[in-house]
Scaffold this motif. Structure first.
Motif, PDB file in Angstrom:
ATOM      1  N   GLN A   1      -3.897   7.997  -3.340  1.00  8.96           N
ATOM      2  CA  GLN A   1      -2.595   7.812  -2.695  1.00  8.96           C
ATOM      3  C   GLN A   1      -2.670   8.101  -1.205  1.00  8.96           C
ATOM      4  OE1 GLN A   1       0.770   9.675  -4.823  1.00  8.96           O
ATOM      5  NE2 GLN A   1      -0.660  10.009  -6.510  1.00  8.96           N
ATOM      6  N   ALA A   2      -3.279   9.227  -0.859  1.00  5.03           N
ATOM      7  CA  ALA A   2      -3.391   9.596   0.552  1.00  5.03           C
ATOM      8  C   ALA A   2      -4.211   8.571   1.321  1.00  5.03           C
ATOM      9  CB  ALA A   2      -4.012  10.990   0.670  1.00  5.03           C
ATOM     10  N   GLU A   3      -5.266   8.066   0.705  1.00  5.26           N
ATOM     11  CA  GLU A   3      -6.139   7.099   1.380  1.00  5.26           C
ATOM     12  C   GLU A   3      -5.388   5.806   1.715  1.00  5.26           C
ATOM     13  OE1 GLU A   3     -10.461   4.855   0.733  1.00  5.26           O
ATOM     14  OE2 GLU A   3      -9.555   6.005  -0.902  1.00  5.26           O
ATOM     15  N   ARG A   4      -4.654   5.270   0.736  1.00  3.54           N
ATOM     16  CA  ARG A   4      -3.945   4.013   0.998  1.00  3.54           C
ATOM     17  C   ARG A   4      -2.791   4.202   1.978  1.00  3.54           C
ATOM     18  NH1 ARG A   4       0.730   3.933  -2.303  1.00  3.54           N
ATOM     19  NH2 ARG A   4       0.609   5.033  -4.309  1.00  3.54           N
ATOM     20  N   MET A   5      -2.107   5.344   1.879  1.00  2.32           N
ATOM     21  CA  MET A   5      -0.997   5.615   2.790  1.00  2.32           C
ATOM     22  C   MET A   5      -1.488   5.810   4.223  1.00  2.32           C
ATOM     23  SD  MET A   5       2.140   5.786   1.367  1.00  2.32           S
ATOM     24  CE  MET A   5       3.056   7.002   2.321  1.00  2.32           C
ATOM     25  N   LEU A   6      -2.567   6.547   4.397  1.00  4.74           N
ATOM     26  CA  LEU A   6      -3.087   6.764   5.748  1.00  4.74           C
ATOM     27  C   LEU A   6      -3.631   5.478   6.346  1.00  4.74           C
ATOM     28  CD1 LEU A   6      -4.726  10.278   5.329  1.00  4.74           C
ATOM     29  CD2 LEU A   6      -2.911   9.667   6.946  1.00  4.74           C
ATOM     30  N   ALA A   7      -4.206   4.609   5.521  1.00  7.27           N
ATOM     31  CA  ALA A   7      -4.664   3.313   6.027  1.00  7.27           C
ATOM     32  C   ALA A   7      -3.469   2.493   6.524  1.00  7.27           C
ATOM     33  CB  ALA A   7      -5.417   2.557   4.938  1.00  7.27           C
ATOM     34  N   ALA A   8      -2.389   2.503   5.756  1.00  8.44           N
ATOM     35  CA  ALA A   8      -1.181   1.786   6.162  1.00  8.44           C
ATOM     36  C   ALA A   8      -0.573   2.407   7.418  1.00  8.44           C
ATOM     37  CB  ALA A   8      -0.164   1.778   5.029  1.00  8.44           C
ATOM     38  N   ALA A   9      -0.573   3.737   7.501  1.00  3.09           N
ATOM     39  CA  ALA A   9      -0.016   4.421   8.667  1.00  3.09           C
ATOM     40  C   ALA A   9      -0.827   4.106   9.924  1.00  3.09           C
ATOM     41  CB  ALA A   9       0.026   5.922   8.427  1.00  3.09           C
ATOM     42  N   ARG A  10      -2.134   4.038   9.795  1.00  2.27           N
ATOM     43  CA  ARG A  10      -2.958   3.696  10.961  1.00  2.27           C
ATOM     44  C   ARG A  10      -2.703   2.262  11.410  1.00  2.27           C
ATOM     45  NH1 ARG A  10      -6.810   7.339   8.193  1.00  2.27           N
ATOM     46  NH2 ARG A  10      -6.996   9.160   9.556  1.00  2.27           N
TER      47      ARG A  10
ATOM     48  N   ARG B   1       0.814  -1.225   0.000  1.00  2.03           N
ATOM     49  CA  ARG B   1       0.000   0.000   0.000  1.00  2.03           C
ATOM     50  C   ARG B   1       0.843   1.268   0.000  1.00  2.03           C
ATOM     51  NH1 ARG B   1      -3.706  -1.021   5.163  1.00  2.03           N
ATOM     52  NH2 ARG B   1      -1.652  -1.720   5.892  1.00  2.03           N
ATOM     53  N   ILE B   2       2.132   1.164   0.324  1.00  2.00           N
ATOM     54  CA  ILE B   2       2.952   2.380   0.398  1.00  2.00           C
ATOM     55  C   ILE B   2       3.937   2.474  -0.776  1.00  2.00           C
ATOM     56  CG2 ILE B   2       2.626   2.523   2.882  1.00  2.00           C
ATOM     57  CD1 ILE B   2       5.455   1.537   3.293  1.00  2.00           C
ATOM     58  N   ILE B   3       3.591   1.798  -1.875  1.00  2.00           N
ATOM     59  CA  ILE B   3       4.400   1.831  -3.091  1.00  2.00           C
ATOM     60  C   ILE B   3       4.284   3.200  -3.769  1.00  2.00           C
ATOM     61  CG2 ILE B   3       2.591   1.035  -4.672  1.00  2.00           C
ATOM     62  CD1 ILE B   3       4.713  -0.856  -5.900  1.00  2.00           C
ATOM     63  N   GLU B   4       5.163   3.451  -4.717  1.00  2.00           N
ATOM     64  CA  GLU B   4       5.126   4.683  -5.522  1.00  2.00           C
ATOM     65  C   GLU B   4       3.795   4.784  -6.269  1.00  2.00           C
ATOM     66  OE1 GLU B   4       5.613   7.699  -6.204  1.00  2.00           O
ATOM     67  OE2 GLU B   4       7.741   7.666  -6.765  1.00  2.00           O
ATOM     68  N   ALA B   5       3.422   6.005  -6.652  1.00  2.00           N
ATOM     69  CA  ALA B   5       2.203   6.229  -7.420  1.00  2.00           C
ATOM     70  C   ALA B   5       2.354   5.708  -8.845  1.00  2.00           C
ATOM     71  CB  ALA B   5       1.885   7.727  -7.449  1.00  2.00           C
ATOM     72  N   GLU B   6       1.255   5.266  -9.410  1.00  3.83           N
ATOM     73  CA  GLU B   6       1.238   4.914 -10.835  1.00  3.83           C
ATOM     74  C   GLU B   6       1.400   6.184 -11.661  1.00  3.83           C
ATOM     75  OE1 GLU B   6      -1.677   1.035 -11.071  1.00  3.83           O
ATOM     76  OE2 GLU B   6      -2.602   3.026 -11.051  1.00  3.83           O
ATOM     77  N   ASN B   7       2.044   6.067 -12.828  1.00  6.05           N
ATOM     78  CA  ASN B   7       2.295   7.258 -13.648  1.00  6.05           C
ATOM     79  C   ASN B   7       2.431   6.861 -15.114  1.00  6.05           C
ATOM     80  OD1 ASN B   7       3.587   9.621 -14.901  1.00  6.05           O
ATOM     81  ND2 ASN B   7       3.948  10.315 -12.806  1.00  6.05           N
ATOM     82  N   HIS B   8       1.667   7.526 -15.974  1.00  5.54           N
ATOM     83  CA  HIS B   8       1.733   7.277 -17.419  1.00  5.54           C
ATOM     84  C   HIS B   8       3.135   7.481 -17.972  1.00  5.54           C
ATOM     85  CE1 HIS B   8       1.007   7.712 -21.727  1.00  5.54           C
ATOM     86  NE2 HIS B   8       1.512   8.937 -21.664  1.00  5.54           N
ATOM     87  N   PHE B   9       3.901   8.391 -17.391  1.00  2.00           N
ATOM     88  CA  PHE B   9       5.212   8.763 -17.921  1.00  2.00           C
ATOM     89  C   PHE B   9       6.351   7.899 -17.367  1.00  2.00           C
ATOM     90  CE2 PHE B   9       2.570  12.565 -18.302  1.00  2.00           C
ATOM     91  CZ  PHE B   9       2.735  12.843 -19.661  1.00  2.00           C
ATOM     92  N   GLU B  10       6.008   6.855 -16.649  1.00  6.38           N
ATOM     93  CA  GLU B  10       7.015   5.950 -16.097  1.00  6.38           C
ATOM     94  C   GLU B  10       7.956   5.424 -17.192  1.00  6.38           C
ATOM     95  OE1 GLU B  10       5.862   2.876 -13.022  1.00  6.38           O
ATOM     96  OE2 GLU B  10       6.184   1.584 -14.761  1.00  6.38           O
ATOM     97  N   GLY B  11       9.246   5.504 -16.921  1.00  6.28           N
ATOM     98  CA  GLY B  11      10.252   5.023 -17.848  1.00  6.28           C
ATOM     99  C   GLY B  11      10.684   6.044 -18.889  1.00  6.28           C
ATOM    100  N   MET B  12      10.097   7.245 -18.855  1.00  4.20           N
ATOM    101  CA  MET B  12      10.434   8.283 -19.833  1.00  4.20           C
ATOM    102  C   MET B  12      11.233   9.400 -19.170  1.00  4.20           C
ATOM    103  SD  MET B  12       6.741   8.814 -21.696  1.00  4.20           S
ATOM    104  CE  MET B  12       5.599   7.438 -21.881  1.00  4.20           C
ATOM    105  N   LYS B  13      11.931  10.169 -20.017  1.00  7.47           N
ATOM    106  CA  LYS B  13      12.497  11.436 -19.579  1.00  7.47           C
ATOM    107  C   LYS B  13      11.410  12.492 -19.772  1.00  7.47           C
ATOM    108  CE  LYS B  13      17.411  10.727 -20.595  1.00  7.47           C
ATOM    109  NZ  LYS B  13      18.584  11.262 -21.331  1.00  7.47           N
ATOM    110  N   VAL B  14      10.944  13.051 -18.697  1.00 18.12           N
ATOM    111  CA  VAL B  14       9.850  14.012 -18.780  1.00 18.12           C
ATOM    112  C   VAL B  14      10.424  15.396 -19.079  1.00 18.12           C
ATOM    113  CG1 VAL B  14       7.877  15.023 -17.608  1.00 18.12           C
ATOM    114  CG2 VAL B  14       8.490  12.645 -17.172  1.00 18.12           C
TER     115      VAL B  14
END
Length: 220
Positions: free
Chosen positions: A128-137, A86-99
């Motif tokens: 992202q905030a929802e999953r991170m806060l659930a993990a933090a709790r 649950r505390i993994i990096e966010a998904e991103n369309h630009f993953e693997g590219m030079k932005v």
């Protein structure tokens, strides 16, 4: 009620000579500087332990850079690293590219730029905030079981999920300018919980001495 502090630790610098946005891609490991950052963080927590305030629970994102950042602290405190997806990096369309501006102007990317407030190019900030806060709790509860009132936990995660979590905990809007995030490499965003409620947020940089010259790839 029991008060527990959960430290959200951003991973150290990554070896990324191509300067890509690596997101959730595997096999992106800490650089030499990143390993030194992880050692400094471990020293910071060991000093807390020597002062009687040792974290009792250690959680990490499954990605290599987070696991490698957690390792020196695990050794210093004698803790097992618990992996939480649950505390993994966010998904991103630009993953693997030079932005770059030139890349963003390509028509194939335009549908992903339609709504920067959500954002449309990746996982919504709110999710992202929802999953991170659930993990933090959950980390708070486990730390409380292990250490009682005043216990501490550590969650090793990534810049954007940590920043979204902080903004949510502080009651601020989640959309923001990425250039203005206060979440440097190997920094600590510390949430103080009273039961399941966040009652305080603080920020520190135990590896600040190594930040000059460190990589600044957006979203890294």
């Amino acid at each position: 009620m029991s008060r527990v502090t959960v430290h959200l630790l951003r991973h150290g610098e990554v070896f990324n000579p191509e300067g890509v946005l690596y997101g959730r891609l595997p096999e992106f490991h800490l650089s030499e500087r990143g390993r030194a950052m992880a050692d400094l963080v471990a020293g910071h927590f060991k000093a807390l332990a020597d002062g009687g305030a040792a974290p009792v629970y250690l959680v990490s994102s499954p990605l290599a850079r987070a696991q490698e950042t957690a390792q020196p602290t695990a050794v210093a405190l004698g803790l097992e690293i618990v992996t939480d997806p649950r505390i993994i990096e966010a998904e991103n369309h630009f993953e693997g590219m030079k932005v770059s501006k030139a890349e963003l102007l390509k028509p194939r990317h335009w549908p992903y730029l339609a709504n920067p407030l959500r954002p449309s190019w990746g996982e919504p900030y709110a999710a992202q905030a929802e999953r991170m806060l659930a993990a933090a709790r959950d980390a708070r509860r486990r730390a409380c079981e292990l250490g009682g009132d005043g216990a501490q936990a550590i969650m090793v995660s990534h810049q954007l999920p940590i920043w979204a979590t902080r903004r949510s905990a502080e009651g601020r809007r989640l959309w923001h300018d990425p250039r203005h995030r206060e979440c440097t490499l190997a920094s600590l965003t510390s949430l103080t919980f009273d039961a399941d409620d966040v009652v305080g947020v603080s920020y520190s940089e135990p590896a600040a001495v190594l930040l000059p010259g460190a990589a600044t790839t957006p979203g890294a």
